[in-house]
Design an enzyme around this catalytic site. Structure first.
Site, short mmCIF file in Angstrom:
data_model
loop_
_atom_site.label_atom_id
_atom_site.label_comp_id
_atom_site.label_asym_id
_atom_site.label_seq_id
_atom_site.Cartn_x
_atom_site.Cartn_y
_atom_site.Cartn_z
N LYS A 140 0.88 -1.35 -0.11
CA LYS A 140 -0.04 0.00 0.22
C LYS A 140 0.90 1.14 -0.06
CE LYS A 140 -1.78 2.88 3.03
NZ LYS A 140 -1.82 3.87 2.40
N GLU A 186 10.94 15.99 14.50
CA GLU A 186 11.16 15.98 12.91
C GLU A 186 10.31 16.69 12.38
OE1 GLU A 186 9.76 12.34 10.91
OE2 GLU A 186 11.95 12.23 9.94
P1 NAP Z 1 2.46 8.43 8.03
O1 NAP Z 1 0.98 8.73 8.53
O2 NAP Z 1 3.21 7.74 8.91
O3 NAP Z 1 2.10 7.54 6.74
C1 NAP Z 1 2.83 6.31 6.14
C2 NAP Z 1 2.08 5.21 5.51
O4 NAP Z 1 1.28 4.67 6.68
C3 NAP Z 1 1.07 5.90 4.47
O5 NAP Z 1 0.89 4.77 3.58
C4 NAP Z 1 -0.21 5.81 5.43
O6 NAP Z 1 -1.46 6.08 4.57
C5 NAP Z 1 -0.02 4.63 6.42
N1 NAP Z 1 -0.77 4.72 7.28
C6 NAP Z 1 -1.57 5.58 8.04
N2 NAP Z 1 -2.16 5.27 9.12
C7 NAP Z 1 -1.84 4.03 9.27
C8 NAP Z 1 -2.25 2.83 10.24
N3 NAP Z 1 -2.96 3.10 11.20
N4 NAP Z 1 -2.13 1.39 9.89
C9 NAP Z 1 -1.46 1.39 8.82
N5 NAP Z 1 -0.81 2.16 7.89
C10 NAP Z 1 -1.12 3.60 7.90
O7 NAP Z 1 3.22 9.41 7.18
P2 NAP Z 1 2.64 10.42 6.18
O8 NAP Z 1 1.22 10.76 6.49
O9 NAP Z 1 3.02 10.11 4.92
O10 NAP Z 1 3.57 11.41 6.86
C11 NAP Z 1 3.31 12.13 8.10
C12 NAP Z 1 4.64 12.59 8.81
O11 NAP Z 1 5.32 11.16 9.16
C13 NAP Z 1 5.51 13.85 8.02
O12 NAP Z 1 5.19 14.69 8.41
C14 NAP Z 1 6.95 13.08 8.58
O13 NAP Z 1 7.13 13.68 9.71
C15 NAP Z 1 6.65 11.75 8.85
N6 NAP Z 1 7.37 10.98 7.82
C16 NAP Z 1 8.60 10.26 7.92
C17 NAP Z 1 8.99 9.40 6.96
C18 NAP Z 1 10.38 8.65 7.07
O14 NAP Z 1 10.92 8.16 6.08
N7 NAP Z 1 10.98 8.46 8.39
C19 NAP Z 1 8.24 9.13 5.79
C20 NAP Z 1 7.17 10.09 5.55
C21 NAP Z 1 6.73 10.91 6.58
P3 NAP Z 1 -2.05 7.15 4.17
O15 NAP Z 1 -1.23 8.33 4.41
O16 NAP Z 1 -2.24 7.14 2.71
O17 NAP Z 1 -3.37 7.19 4.89
#
Ligand code: NAP
Ligand code: MG
Length: 506
Positions: free
Chosen positions: A189, A398
């Site tokens: 996903k 972050e």
């Molecule tokens: P995220 O919310 O952690 O999401 C990452 C992935 O997990 C997406 O595919 C998301 O789906 C999915 N997801 C969300 N809730 C979930 C759940 N309860 N169970 C399973 N999967 C779930 O990250 P984001 O929305 O992309 O970004 C939010 C913040 O995360 C950013 O602002 C940043 O600080 C951090 N981030 C960190 C990294 C890293 O490499 N460490 C990468 C990206 C983001 P959907 O978003 O499609 O709903």
């Protein structure tokens, strides 16, 4: 904003929106609902994707489980698996431009960086192919004359792969070819914001001859699709990259069935700048480390810890370089920093900067949104914040944007303490011409990767991952591959020499 380098909109005919569907058991499947992605830089709809629900996720896991159990991939030879992975690598290289354009339109990152990401991913597939053929366990031939022990490596089973929006194609390629090399079957996903390059990967997998059902893709949101991926009883392992908060939720959700969980999470990665460093190279690497991928990078060097004797000079160098970094239209091949992924995320970045200012920090450069002619205002200025203390949120959390935080130190002991004063432990770096300083720092830094006199170099052969709340498990390299393998001991008697347990004379 005369003192920044802004690339205004170039002439470009946007391609038709990419239509993304689920991939289930080798068939492309429409969703009952769809979701649209509006380009952060161009304000236009650039993709329309199926939006999955629980039933679609169920179908995907039924396909993944059935194909694993049938052995069409899990029980074929490493040579056959490697042949498919190598074809995928070739197909990736033949499709760089198409994939990179949509990656840039969906994410806002510069096209040069999208191209680099896609081209680089092909190398991960080639490296994983080499592991598919060379993987082996151990034999124990010294257990006694009547015993032979063998430790077998087997694919762990059905794997859920959940990826974020910042490097959609690269992060998928840090996981998928390694899982496939091991013989696993998967359900993927992508983030709902950047699904298209994952769908294109699915097309390449089918073209390369991957058997139906081995890789299934469900598009949609964390709720409900990601939730099913972390709780479904048919799933043996979840590998996730994204925020620490969601990583913790997945760990909790997966505990109900005791799945293996591998996590690549956030970082607050420091670079220590010593007085004897090559300051010109260090300043350039710091500038690269903070602005690459618009600062939306788990490996961003978002903190620098600089010796107080050189702090003023060093910050002046970084500010001067920051003014030369080309911000603006991500489709311009010269652009180095593009748009912020969403307006909510841009507001979150700004809130960190404003809170730091309110707490007494100094903005040396930037510190606000940036409007680019012809492209709107979903951009953020290159920002350098000094006078930051270790207790400020901007120093601990972050930010995930083009924002650099400057702290100072007096002794190496203090620099190491500041480095390790973090809930995160993804990467850390040091700049010094003294090998002893570099080695001492490397040993004592709590991080999954330490760079000395460089930043963010990576190779498929090495390992990637974090300590503390930056994650668990490793990706890429032999260690990353091993995560997708289960270990089985095979104990074999040679001859009929075993003394009976039951005494016959009773
Ligand atoms: P995220 O919310 O952690 O999401 C990452 C992935 O997990 C997406 O595919 C998301 O789906 C999915 N997801 C969300 N809730 C979930 C759940 N309860 N169970 C399973 N999967 C779930 O990250 P984001 O929305 O992309 O970004 C939010 C913040 O995360 C950013 O602002 C940043 O600080 C951090 N981030 C960190 C990294 C890293 O490499 N460490 C990468 C990206 C983001 P959907 O978003 O499609 O709903
Ligand atoms: Mg999300």
């Amino acid at each position: 904003m005369k003192d920044l380098t802004i690339n205004t909109a170039i002439e470009f005919d946007l391609p038709a929106p990419f239509v993304g569907r689920h991939l289930i058991a080798g068939e492309w499947v429409d969703g009952a609902e769809t979701s649209e992605r509006v380009s952060p830089s161009h304000g236009a709809v650039v993709s329309v994707s199926a939006k999955g629900d629980e039933a679609m996720a169920e179908r995907a896991f039924a396909a993944a489980r059935a194909s694993f159990d049938a052995g069409v991939w899990s029980r074929i030879s490493g040579k056959e698996r490697a042949t498919v992975l190598l074809k995928v690598a070739d197909l990736i290289e033949a499709n760089v431009e198409r994939i990179a354009i949509y990656e840039t339109l969906e994410s806002g990152k510069p096209i040069s960086q999208s191209r680099g990401e896609v081209e680089g991913a092909a190398d991960l597939w080639r490296y994983a192919a080499s592991l598919a053929r060379t993987s082996h366990g151990d034999s124990h031939n010294s257990l006694g004359e009547d015993m032979l022990g063998v430790v077998l490596k087997e694919p762990i089973g059905v794997v859920s792969i959940i990826t974020p929006w910042n490097f959609p194609f690269w992060i998928l390629s840090q996981k998928l070819p390694f899982a496939l090399a091991a013989g696993c079957t998967v359900v993927v996903k992508p983030s709902e914001m950047t699904p298209s390059s994952t769908v294109m990967m699915g097309e390449l997998l089918m073209e390369a001859g991957l058997p139906a059902g081995v890789c299934n893709i469900v598009l949609g949101f964390g709720q409900p699709v990601g939730q099913v991926m972390s709780t479904h009883p048919d799933v043996d392992m979840v590998t996730f990259t994204g925020s620490t908060a969601v990583g913790k939720m997945i760990t909790q959700a997966a505990s109900g069935t005791l799945k293996k969980v591998a996590l690549e999470l956030g970082g607050k990665n420091p670079q220590v700048i010593c007085p004897d460093a090559d300051l010109e190279s260090a300043a350039d690497a710091v500038t690269f480390g903070v602005y690459f991928n618009v600062g939306q990078c788990c490996n961003s060097s978002s903190r620098i810890i600089v010796h107080e004797d050189i702090a003023e000079d060093f910050v002046a160098r970084v500010v001067a370089l920051s003014r030369k970094v080309r911000f603006g239209d991500p489709l311009d091949p010269e652009t180095q920093v593009g748009a912020i992924v969403t307006s909510e995320h841009a507001a979150k970045i700004d809130a960190y900067v404003q809170a730091a200012v309110a707490a007494g920090a100094t903005v040396e450069l930037g510190g606000g949104a940036l409007s680019v002619d012809g492209l709107g205002d979903q951009f953020y200025q290159p920002t350098v914040v000094s006078g930051v203390s270790a207790d400020m949120a901007i120093a601990r959390e972050e930010v995930f944007g083009p924002v650099l935080v400057v702290m100072t130190y007096r002794t190496l002991e203090e620099a190491i303490a500041l480095t390790n004063d973090s809930e995160y432990g993804l990467s850390a770096g040091i700049w010094s011409e003294d090998i002893h300083t570099c080695l001492e720092f490397s040993r004592r830094a709590a991080a999954g990767t330490v760079w000395t006199n460089t930043w963010m170099d990576g190779y498929p052969e090495l390992a990637f991952g974090g300590v503390k709340q930056s994650g668990q498990g490793r990706e890429i390299g032999r260690y990353g591959f091993e995560e997708f393998l289960e270990v089985k001991s095979l104990v074999m008697r040679v001859g009929r020499s075993r003394a009976p347990w039951v005494k016959q004379d009773v």
